[in-house]
Design an enzyme around this catalytic site. Structure first.
Site, PDB file in Angstrom:
ATOM      1  N   PHE A  85      -2.228   3.262 -11.235  1.00  0.00           N
ATOM      2  CA  PHE A  85      -2.560   2.889  -9.987  1.00  0.00           C
ATOM      3  C   PHE A  85      -3.243   1.372 -10.248  1.00  0.00           C
ATOM      4  O   PHE A  85      -3.934   1.001 -11.071  1.00  0.00           O
ATOM      5  CB  PHE A  85      -3.952   3.909  -9.689  1.00  0.00           C
ATOM      6  CG  PHE A  85      -4.758   3.561  -8.411  1.00  0.00           C
ATOM      7  CD1 PHE A  85      -4.249   3.445  -7.046  1.00  0.00           C
ATOM      8  CD2 PHE A  85      -5.722   3.061  -8.459  1.00  0.00           C
ATOM      9  CE1 PHE A  85      -4.676   3.253  -5.987  1.00  0.00           C
ATOM     10  CE2 PHE A  85      -6.742   2.455  -7.304  1.00  0.00           C
ATOM     11  CZ  PHE A  85      -6.074   2.537  -5.953  1.00  0.00           C
ATOM     12  N   GLN A  86      -2.772   0.591  -8.968  1.00  0.00           N
ATOM     13  CA  GLN A  86      -3.163  -0.809  -8.787  1.00  0.00           C
ATOM     14  C   GLN A  86      -2.814  -1.633 -10.061  1.00  0.00           C
ATOM     15  O   GLN A  86      -3.621  -2.341 -10.502  1.00  0.00           O
ATOM     16  CB  GLN A  86      -5.017  -0.985  -8.745  1.00  0.00           C
ATOM     17  CG  GLN A  86      -5.102  -0.437  -7.220  1.00  0.00           C
ATOM     18  CD  GLN A  86      -6.542  -0.836  -6.734  1.00  0.00           C
ATOM     19  OE1 GLN A  86      -7.420  -1.177  -7.493  1.00  0.00           O
ATOM     20  NE2 GLN A  86      -6.703  -0.965  -5.632  1.00  0.00           N
ATOM     21  N   MET A  94       2.999 -27.709  14.484  1.00  0.00           N
ATOM     22  CA  MET A  94       3.844 -28.540  13.917  1.00  0.00           C
ATOM     23  C   MET A  94       5.264 -27.678  13.939  1.00  0.00           C
ATOM     24  O   MET A  94       6.053 -28.256  14.055  1.00  0.00           O
ATOM     25  CB  MET A  94       3.381 -28.494  12.237  1.00  0.00           C
ATOM     26  CG  MET A  94       4.481 -29.226  11.583  1.00  0.00           C
ATOM     27  SD  MET A  94       4.224 -31.249  12.292  1.00  0.00           S
ATOM     28  CE  MET A  94       2.997 -31.882  11.181  1.00  0.00           C
ATOM     29  N   GLU A 137      -9.141 -11.832  -1.320  1.00  0.00           N
ATOM     30  CA  GLU A 137      -8.988 -12.579  -2.575  1.00  0.00           C
ATOM     31  C   GLU A 137      -8.454 -14.110  -2.655  1.00  0.00           C
ATOM     32  O   GLU A 137      -8.833 -14.965  -3.126  1.00  0.00           O
ATOM     33  CB  GLU A 137      -8.443 -11.680  -3.634  1.00  0.00           C
ATOM     34  CG  GLU A 137      -9.216 -10.628  -3.996  1.00  0.00           C
ATOM     35  CD  GLU A 137      -8.824  -9.095  -3.377  1.00  0.00           C
ATOM     36  OE1 GLU A 137      -8.396  -9.514  -2.112  1.00  0.00           O
ATOM     37  OE2 GLU A 137      -9.119  -8.330  -3.848  1.00  0.00           O
ATOM     38  N   LYS A 176      -9.206  -3.136 -18.306  1.00  0.00           N
ATOM     39  CA  LYS A 176     -10.503  -2.592 -17.989  1.00  0.00           C
ATOM     40  C   LYS A 176     -11.331  -1.966 -19.244  1.00  0.00           C
ATOM     41  O   LYS A 176     -12.580  -2.245 -19.528  1.00  0.00           O
ATOM     42  CB  LYS A 176     -10.322  -1.270 -16.963  1.00  0.00           C
ATOM     43  CG  LYS A 176     -11.778  -0.898 -16.536  1.00  0.00           C
ATOM     44  CD  LYS A 176     -11.360   0.300 -15.416  1.00  0.00           C
ATOM     45  CE  LYS A 176     -12.757   0.873 -14.864  1.00  0.00           C
ATOM     46  NZ  LYS A 176     -12.530   1.817 -13.790  1.00  0.00           N
TER      47      LYS A 176
END
Lengths: 188, 589
Positions: free
Chosen positions: B138-139, B497, B76, B188
């Site tokens: 959850f999540q 770097m 993502e 949702k």
């Protein structure tokens, strides 16, 4: 020179607004001395009073960053205006019989009201400037302060106008002529 | 109607908006998911970058029925950054989407990237169902809380009928004023709930009034300061491109005759091959540019925010100059550098008002002095190193092969600075780099976003072997979308770097900078794309020519001198005038 600035911040009354304001202040390391939030005279608009200690340009930056929050409608720095700046304190002080008269006398000097009493304690309600409350507390400390709550400063400009008419961001900062006019929607 | 109500839109965003016929689903009762898709379409969105998951299953159920092209990334974070690059090359709002919890937190780096570089972005995240919010479901994460300081604004939508107006407002905020990312979090069950679809024509917020028209009094003060100056300098920033003001800017420069220095993100807003274009300023700026900053008596900053990588130590920055600062965000005025003449406004509107007020001049003595400060020896030395593929030559070769017309995205690190110094950017919106956040891994997803936004242009990404290993899984996305992009891996086997800093400032204490990697040629082949290895200077140009002739993604592994450094470099905390211009070992330039 660092000094305490009293900012009046009008915000939309949405969930999470206080979080947005405080989060911004924290992440940019601006120091909040006190903050109060409550309803304003207009439905849907809350009024915050922030006391911020900093250099003038630092406080100006606070105002500009507050304006970047979508919910912030107006920021006014009352520091250079004639204004009323009060806080409210509730003090529960130990007051045995032999001290009660003296405590009541002190309360009288500071216009504090007795709002609860037991054989061993008094609860006083005081309003006024921080200095006045500090002075009252200094006088009471010897008796034993059992509990203390102070609201933090709330402030209002003196004079007849209902809302502060001049926001913090002004022409001298290079902002366009039309920017940050007094909010018509608020006064209608 | 939209135009009249949104005078503060950036020019490119405005052009992209235009007037559109109402969406064909207008008036129908739709699910929240369908409303989300229809709202994006009503904004003119064609491409979205995302990844499905539990909380957005209803949204992904509606996607195939919409006209949106969904690009399935492999992580993502790269969806947000591909959308960021898409926005940079198109001037339109980039869109990414992810599920709740880890999907949403993976977007965070991309949002921060867009926030620091003022890129218009809208992120749609799924949230757990409303009855579950606050129960550590959850999540579940508080993504509006998490992204508060790295978005311009964010929303948690509570009702299906609020989706369309929220998305309208999100696009308005993302694209107008100082652009930035906006996140819309949708539970949702709100995706599933039904509501009639009406897409509002306008959005407005009482607390959001960006100042686009400058105060004429300030513009006059700026013109007076410019007309009085003897050694003026223009600092050109990203804001010029965000305002769609590159033509107006060119006119201003031509008329005023003032030489131009660029911030990292300002590159491309004015042709670098123009005699008045001096090149990049700051930590890796050219010697003559930082010399000019030390001497100038008036710095005219247009659309830059005085980032510390540009200014160096503030007390040593422009020691002799007064400052005119043009910015659309009043909070940028005086934030880092004391400003004498602030002008708050959109760069296009300011330049329109300012250009007629400045005298037509040439500063022959001043520009002559600056030219005399150029470090010709550095370039000569760079061209005299045939043993390894020289980074400078790689960048020049890509620029030459594409006639300087290609979009070039980079990752973050040495290769990014070599590209900024040596590509020679002559067009706006073709230099795509993570300036403010310095997001490693940006290069490849940025190239993907850029190619989808501008399929008509050749797209290169220059990456290091470190950053590439953060996002090389996106080769699968590039292959799946069959995108014609060329990946130039500047491979030194180091996190270059950081190694350079350890070399120069930490007594060569090479701590955790040796990084192994896969065989990038075999890796490319594993992803079904072409891989080419280049080990000598002579192979550079043929490899680039071959890559350009192949359709689809190509990875070129340029194996460079492991300890090549970027020069000049301003030591951390030092003034720009204290830049190091050579290594102590003179074979290493």
């Amino acid at each position: 020179m660092k000094s305490a600035h009293t900012l009046v911040v009008l915000v939309e009354d949405h969930p999470g607004v206080l979080n947005r304001v405080v989060s911004m202040m924290r992440r940019r390391s601006f120091n909040i001395d006190s903050i109060t939030v409550g309803h304003s005279e207009q439905p849907g608009i809350s009024r915050m009073t922030l006391v911020v200690v900093g250099e003038d340009d630092e406080v100006e930056q606070v105002g500009k960053q507050l304006y970047k929050l979508m919910e912030v409608l107006k920021v006014t720095d009352l520091s250079d205006q004639a204004c009323i700046a009060h806080e409210l304190a509730l003090v529960k002080v130990a007051a045995k019989a032999q001290h009660r008269a003296e405590i009541l006398q002190i309360a009288g000097i500071y216009d504090a009201r007795v709002i609860d009493a037991t054989p061993a304690s008094l609860v006083l309600e005081a309003t006024g400037s921080e200095q006045k409350i500090d002075a009252l507390l200094a006088m009471l400390r010897g008796f034993g302060i059992r509990e203390l709550v102070r609201t933090g400063r709330i402030a209002m400009a003196r004079g007849g106008t209902a809302a502060p008419t001049k926001g913090m961001t002004t022409v001298s900062n290079g902002v366009g002529d039309g920017a940050r006019e007094p909010l018509v929607a608020l006064t209608n | 109607m939209v135009l009249a109500d949104a005078p503060n839109m950036t020019a490119t965003a405005l052009a992209a908006l235009g007037e559109r016929p109402p969406h064909p689903w207008t008036g129908q009762t739709l699910s929240g998911a369908q409303i989300t898709c229809a709202s994006l379409e009503a904004e003119g969105v064609t491409t979205v970058f995302g990844y499905p998951g539990g909380a957005v299953i209803p949204l992904y159920d509606a996607l195939p029925g919409s006209g949106l092209h969904h690009v399935l990334v492999r992580f993502e974070q790269w969806a947000a950054l591909a959308a960021d690059a898409y926005a940079r090359v198109t001037g339109r709002v980039g869109v990414c989407m992810a599920t709740s919890g880890p999907g949403a937190t993976n977007l965070v780096t991309g949002l921060a990237n867009a926030h620091l570089d003022s890129v218009p972005l809208v992120a749609i995240t799924g949230q757990v169902g409303q009855p579950m919010i606050g129960r550590d479901a959850f999540q579940e994460v508080d993504i509006t809380g998490i992204t508060l300081p790295i978005t311009k604004h964010n929303y948690l939508v509570q009702r299906a009928e609020d989706i369309a107006p929220t998305i309208k407002e999100a696009f308005y905020l993302a694209a107008s004023g100082r652009p930035g990312p906006v996140l819309v979090d949708i539970p949702k069950n709100v995706f599933v709930a039904k509501a009639p679809f009406h897409y509002p024509a306008t959005a407005r917020r009482a607390g959001y009034q960006p100042s686009t028209s400058p105060n004429m009094r300030q513009v006059k003060l700026a013109a007076e300061a410019i007309n009085r100056a003897e050694k003026p300098l223009i600092m050109a920033g990203h804001g010029i491109m965000l305002a769609g003001a590159t033509d107006l800017f060119a006119r201003f420069v031509e008329r005023s005759g003032i030489p131009v220095v660029f911030t990292l993100l300002g590159l491309g807003c004015f042709p670098e091959d123009h005699p008045l274009a001096l090149g990049m300023m700051g930590m890796h700026g050219h010697r003559h540019v930082n010399a000019a900053l030390s001497e100038t008596d008036l710095l005219v900053n247009i659309g830059a925010r005085f980032d510390d990588r540009a200014t160096g130590k503030i007390s040593g920055f422009i020691p002799q100059a007064k400052v005119v600062h043009v910015d659309i965000d009043p909070a940028e005025i005086g934030k880092n550098v004391k400003t004498d003449v602030p002008v708050v406004g959109d760069a296009a509107e300011v330049l329109k008002a300012l250009t007629p007020l400045v005298a037509a001049r040439r500063y022959g003595q001043w520009t002559g002095w600056i030219e005399g400060q150029r470090d010709e020896a550095l370039l000569a030395a760079l061209e005299d190193r045939p043993n390894h593929p020289e980074p400078y030559t790689i960048i020049k070769a890509i620029s030459d092969a594409s006639d300087g017309e290609a979009i070039v995205a980079t990752d973050v690190g040495q290769h990014q600075m070599w590209t900024a110094q040596h590509f020679g950017f002559n067009h706006p919106d073709r230099w795509i780099t993570s300036g403010g956040l310095g997001t490693m891994g940006y290069g490849l997803p940025a190239a993907i976003g850029a190619k989808l936004g501008r399929p008509d242009l050749e797209v290169w990404t220059v990456v290091g072997d470190g950053g590439f290993q953060m996002s090389l899984n996106e080769l699968a996305t590039a292959a799946q979308e069959n995108l014609d992009i060329n990946v130039a891996v500047v491979n030194n086997g180091y996190l270059g770097m950081v190694r350079q800093w350890q070399d120069l400032f930490h007594a060569k204490n090479y701590s955790e900078v040796e990084i192994s990697g896969p065989d990038f040629v075999k890796l490319a082949e594993a992803y079904g794309v072409t891989g080419i290895r280049v080990k000598t200077d002579a192979e550079i140009r043929p490899a680039i020519a071959r890559a350009r002739s192949i359709k689809g993604p190509v990875v070129i592994d340029f194996v460079i001198e492991p300890e090549a450094n970027v020069y000049p470099i301003v030591p951390p905390g030092a003034s720009n005038s204290d830049a190091l211009h050579r290594a102590f070992d003179d074979t290493d330039v």
